[in-house]
Design a protein around this motif. Structure first.
Motif, short mmCIF file in Angstrom:
data_model
loop_
_atom_site.label_atom_id
_atom_site.label_comp_id
_atom_site.label_asym_id
_atom_site.label_seq_id
_atom_site.Cartn_x
_atom_site.Cartn_y
_atom_site.Cartn_z
N PHE A 160 67.32 -43.22 36.65
CA PHE A 160 67.77 -43.49 37.64
C PHE A 160 67.14 -42.49 38.95
CE2 PHE A 160 71.56 -41.40 34.39
CZ PHE A 160 72.19 -41.94 35.44
N GLU A 161 66.17 -42.02 38.71
CA GLU A 161 65.39 -41.53 40.41
C GLU A 161 64.67 -43.20 40.77
OE1 GLU A 161 65.44 -38.55 41.45
OE2 GLU A 161 66.65 -37.60 39.99
N ALA A 162 64.39 -43.52 40.26
CA ALA A 162 63.90 -45.10 40.18
C ALA A 162 64.60 -45.74 41.22
CB ALA A 162 63.19 -45.44 39.68
N ALA A 163 66.36 -46.03 40.81
CA ALA A 163 67.17 -47.01 41.36
C ALA A 163 67.96 -46.32 42.81
CB ALA A 163 67.99 -46.63 40.43
N LEU A 164 67.70 -44.33 42.61
CA LEU A 164 68.27 -44.08 44.01
C LEU A 164 67.32 -43.83 45.10
CD1 LEU A 164 69.90 -41.25 42.59
CD2 LEU A 164 70.89 -42.64 43.36
N GLY A 165 65.86 -44.05 44.80
CA GLY A 165 64.71 -44.20 45.91
C GLY A 165 64.93 -45.63 45.95
N ALA A 166 65.28 -46.81 45.54
CA ALA A 166 66.08 -47.86 45.97
C ALA A 166 66.96 -48.38 47.04
CB ALA A 166 65.37 -48.99 45.36
N GLN A 167 67.62 -46.97 46.61
CA GLN A 167 68.50 -47.52 47.56
C GLN A 167 69.41 -45.83 47.33
OE1 GLN A 167 71.01 -48.18 49.29
NE2 GLN A 167 70.79 -49.93 49.13
N PRO A 168 69.38 -45.74 48.49
CA PRO A 168 69.24 -43.62 48.92
C PRO A 168 71.38 -44.23 49.13
CG PRO A 168 67.93 -44.87 50.38
CD PRO A 168 68.12 -45.25 49.87
N LEU A 169 71.63 -45.02 49.01
CA LEU A 169 73.42 -45.44 48.82
C LEU A 169 74.07 -44.77 47.55
CD1 LEU A 169 74.16 -48.35 51.82
CD2 LEU A 169 74.30 -45.73 51.84
N PHE A 170 73.50 -45.24 46.56
CA PHE A 170 73.66 -44.73 45.77
C PHE A 170 73.61 -43.77 45.12
CE2 PHE A 170 71.29 -49.01 43.12
CZ PHE A 170 72.60 -49.26 43.81
N ALA A 171 74.46 -42.89 44.42
CA ALA A 171 74.93 -41.77 43.62
C ALA A 171 75.65 -41.40 42.07
CB ALA A 171 76.03 -41.36 44.53
N ARG A 172 75.05 -40.30 41.29
CA ARG A 172 75.26 -40.48 40.04
C ARG A 172 76.79 -39.82 39.73
NH1 ARG A 172 70.39 -37.90 36.97
NH2 ARG A 172 69.12 -38.11 38.47
N THR A 173 77.20 -40.13 39.24
CA THR A 173 78.41 -39.63 38.74
C THR A 173 78.22 -40.28 37.80
OG1 THR A 173 80.56 -40.44 39.40
CG2 THR A 173 79.71 -42.44 39.14
N THR A 174 80.05 -40.00 37.12
CA THR A 174 80.55 -39.61 35.69
C THR A 174 81.31 -40.55 34.69
OG1 THR A 174 79.11 -37.92 35.13
CG2 THR A 174 80.30 -38.75 33.18
#
Length: 318
Positions: free
Chosen positions: A214-228
């Motif tokens: 998760f952290e790697a993906a969020l670092g690569a694309q800050p427009l991503f957000a974690r959701t459920t």
């Protein structure tokens, strides 16, 4: 004689051509996702509530293709994932050297959930297990493939490590059911018909990224957000943490301010019509637009939002 004249007048009116309407096209995606029904719902709102215009939802390859269609004038409106729209506007990523500075946002409609689907018993239980497997990364020209590449590469997996297949949502579901692929990416609102249909005939699983992934993906694309993804969204699938990204209704800066204002107002003042088409429209709010939009708003949209009392951030002004 008066009766005859009245009947003749009525027949003349009936035979007269209807007032010409200007045609608008809404670029969406494949029929197995949410873009097509959402775009169709927006088109219906325009048809019913914006005088002088008739709109049609068009099946396309989705986000990447849609931005190009707007830039060339082959579509009037189009849906796109936030990261794809941002890349197109800034000339980065898939649009390296092809900057499309005319793009403007009308509204952010809802958030995609990036769902990585496999079948129970496939032996795939983590992102790293995709190495060496047959994986659908989404249709050519889709935001799904943009998202898939970012997530994979951020976690050390390239196309050299997988047998990538570029399939649309319905094709991906069919290929999973038939054993032709091992896993597939969907970047789409949930629930979506193609996964719902697959889950009625197969036991499916949706991969959950590790904390580090998760952290790697969020670092690569800050427009991503974690959701459920809520439990029960699909048969047999528990609550699952996934990445999400906003979907933006995009237009050209060349579209008239009055028309964009009228369409924006029609969408928000008739939002129940859109929600009746697809539950993803429950996320279609002014607050969501002002917090999740990655490129400047069209002045017509800004005018409507400010009329409602909303404060439009400076970053969203052209």
């Amino acid at each position: 004689m008066n009766v005859i004249k009245a009947v003749a007048a009525a027949l003349t009116l009936a035979a007269a051509p209807a007032m010409a309407q200007t045609q608008l096209s809404v670029a969406t995606g494949g029929t197995g996702g949410v873009y097509f029904p959402m775009g169709g719902g927006v088109a219906e709102v325009i048809n019913n509530h914006v005088d002088g215009y008739a709109a049609t939802a068009e099946v396309t390859g989705a986000s990447v293709e849609n931005m190009g269609l707007i830039a060339t004038g082959d579509a009037d409106m189009g849906l796109g994932l936030a990261d794809t729209v941002q890349q197109a506007y800034s000339g980065t990523g898939r649009f390296d050297g092809q900057q499309l500075p005319m793009l403007r946002a009308m509204a952010s409609m809802y958030a995609n959930m990036i769902q990585i689907v496999t079948l129970e018993g496939s032996g795939i239980s983590s992102l790293q297990d995709l190495a060496g497997k047959r994986v659908s990364v989404g249709a050519p020209g889709s935001g799904t493939e943009v998202n898939a590449q970012i997530i994979l590469e951020a976690n050390g997996i390239t196309y050299d490590d997988i047998d990538e297949q570029r399939l649309n949502f319905n094709e991906t579901a069919d290929a999973l059911a038939n054993g032709d692929i091992d896993a597939g990416f969907w970047s789409v609102g949930a629930p979506t018909s193609s996964i719902l249909n697959l889950a009625t005939t197969q036991s499916i699983a949706i991969l959950e990224l590790s904390e580090a992934e998760f952290e790697a993906a969020l670092g690569a694309q800050p427009l991503f957000a974690r959701t459920t993804l809520a439990e029960g969204t699909y048969e047999g699938v528990p609550a699952t943490a996934v990445l999400g990204a906003a979907n933006v209704m995009t237009v050209s800066s060349e579209m008239s301010e009055d028309l964009v204002y009228d369409i924006t107002r029609a969408i928000f003042e008739n939002i129940d019509d859109l929600r009746a088409v697809h539950p993803a429209a429950n996320q279609t709010t002014i607050d969501f637009t002002l917090s999740a939009t990655p490129l400047p708003l069209h002045p017509g949209a800004i005018r409507y939002y400010e009329e409602t009392g909303a404060t439009v951030p400076d970053a969203l002004r052209p």
